[in-house]
Design an enzyme around this catalytic site. Structure first.
Site, PDB file in Angstrom:
ATOM      1  N   GLY A  19     -55.793 -39.543  30.823  1.00 54.56           N
ATOM      2  CA  GLY A  19     -55.280 -40.174  32.026  1.00 54.56           C
ATOM      3  C   GLY A  19     -54.635 -39.191  32.989  1.00 54.56           C
ATOM      4  O   GLY A  19     -55.202 -38.141  33.323  1.00 54.56           O
ATOM      5  N   TYR A 156     -38.427 -49.967  29.700  1.00 52.18           N
ATOM      6  CA  TYR A 156     -39.404 -49.069  30.308  1.00 52.18           C
ATOM      7  C   TYR A 156     -39.114 -48.898  31.793  1.00 52.18           C
ATOM      8  O   TYR A 156     -39.073 -47.780  32.318  1.00 52.18           O
ATOM      9  CB  TYR A 156     -40.817 -49.609  30.098  1.00 52.18           C
ATOM     10  CG  TYR A 156     -41.893 -48.810  30.794  1.00 52.18           C
ATOM     11  CD1 TYR A 156     -42.326 -47.598  30.278  1.00 52.18           C
ATOM     12  CD2 TYR A 156     -42.477 -49.273  31.971  1.00 52.18           C
ATOM     13  CE1 TYR A 156     -43.317 -46.857  30.909  1.00 52.18           C
ATOM     14  CE2 TYR A 156     -43.464 -48.544  32.613  1.00 52.18           C
ATOM     15  CZ  TYR A 156     -43.882 -47.342  32.077  1.00 52.18           C
ATOM     16  OH  TYR A 156     -44.852 -46.613  32.709  1.00 52.18           O
TER      17      TYR A 156
END
Length: 263
Positions: A19, A156
């Site tokens: 990625g 997160y």
């Protein structure tokens, strides 16, 4: 741009396997820098390293490390101690979906280590090197969840906000030096993880329509390096953030983000 001439011989990508991390490896290698590739999946990193070395004629070093273990940085720092370091990017992240109190404490500790403690240790360490030599660059990776907050993925979002605000502040501190610091905030990005979890039908099509490739995100980051402290990747994401801030309350923004994960 010859990154090697401007910043130094070696760059380190923390979270390099695929990625966006992989795209960062390719980008600095194309600019002539040797690449330190750090992540958990050693064999994948070795394969990627060989591809990059063959393609760009640079050296690579693979370091296996689990960012959830904050002690892993000791090995990273030791193995890069003798290298002419000139670039760092912290791409690694970890999240778990669910309500705060329903998430096992062990997962919370892992997220804190990956998204806050290990990040800070690496940023602190390499900024110390770059500052002393008055040469180098850092591009850290944040997320739109760090702007909006992220219900059902709360820690997160908080961790990404930490990365965002800390990097912006350090970028300002370094503005009158020869060390370039920037944070890029990503929205939906076409990564193996996204493709694995992509919903079917119109919902999935809508996601893909607005998503950016890792290469697009990394290119935009480098286009702005040394020019701005902070950039939101992609015009679609920029316009969305501007719209939400101008036309909606914070509660509406937070509730909207939570609607994607609420059961």
């Amino acid at each position: 741009m010859n990154l090697r001439e401007k910043y130094g011989q070696w760059g380190i990508i923390l979270g390099a396997t695929e990625g966006v991390g992989k795209a960062f490896c390719e980008k600095i290698a194309s600019g002539g820098m040797n690449v330190v590739m750090v992540g958990r999946r050693e064999e994948m990193l070795k394969e990627l390293g060989k591809e990059i070395s063959d393609k760009y004629g640079v050296e690579h070093l693979v370091i296996k490390a689990d960012f959830a273990d904050s002690r892993s940085v000791d090995k990273i720092f030791e193995q890069t101690r003798e290298l002419d370091m000139g670039f760092m990017s912290y791409v690694a992240c970890f999240h778990t979906f669910g309500k705060l109190q329903d998430t096992p404490w062990e997962k919370h500790e892992q997220m804190i280590n990956v998204n806050v403690i290990t990040f800070l240790k690496c940023f602190y360490h390499y900024m110390g090197i770059f500052s002393k030599q008055d040469r180098g660059a850092v591009i850290n990776v944040a997320s739109l969840t760090g702007i909006s907050s992220s219900p059902y993925n709360a820690q997160y979002g908080a961790g990404k906000s930490y990365i965002l605000k800390l990097t912006e502040a350090v970028a300002c501190e370094a503005a009158k030096t020869n060390v370039d610091v920037e944070v890029i905030t990503l929205g939906t990005t076409i990564t193996p993880s996204l493709l694995k979890n992509l919903p079917g039908g119109p919902a999935g099509e809508a996601v893909m329509k607005s998503a950016l490739t890792p290469e697009e995100c990394v290119n935009e980051a480098f286009e702005n390096l040394g020019k701005t402290f902070s950039v939101i990747a992609g015009e679609h994401n920029k316009k969305n953030v501007q719209d939400w801030k101008a036309n909606h309350t914070a509660d509406e923004y937070i509730t909207y983000m939570g609607s994607f994960y609420e059961k």
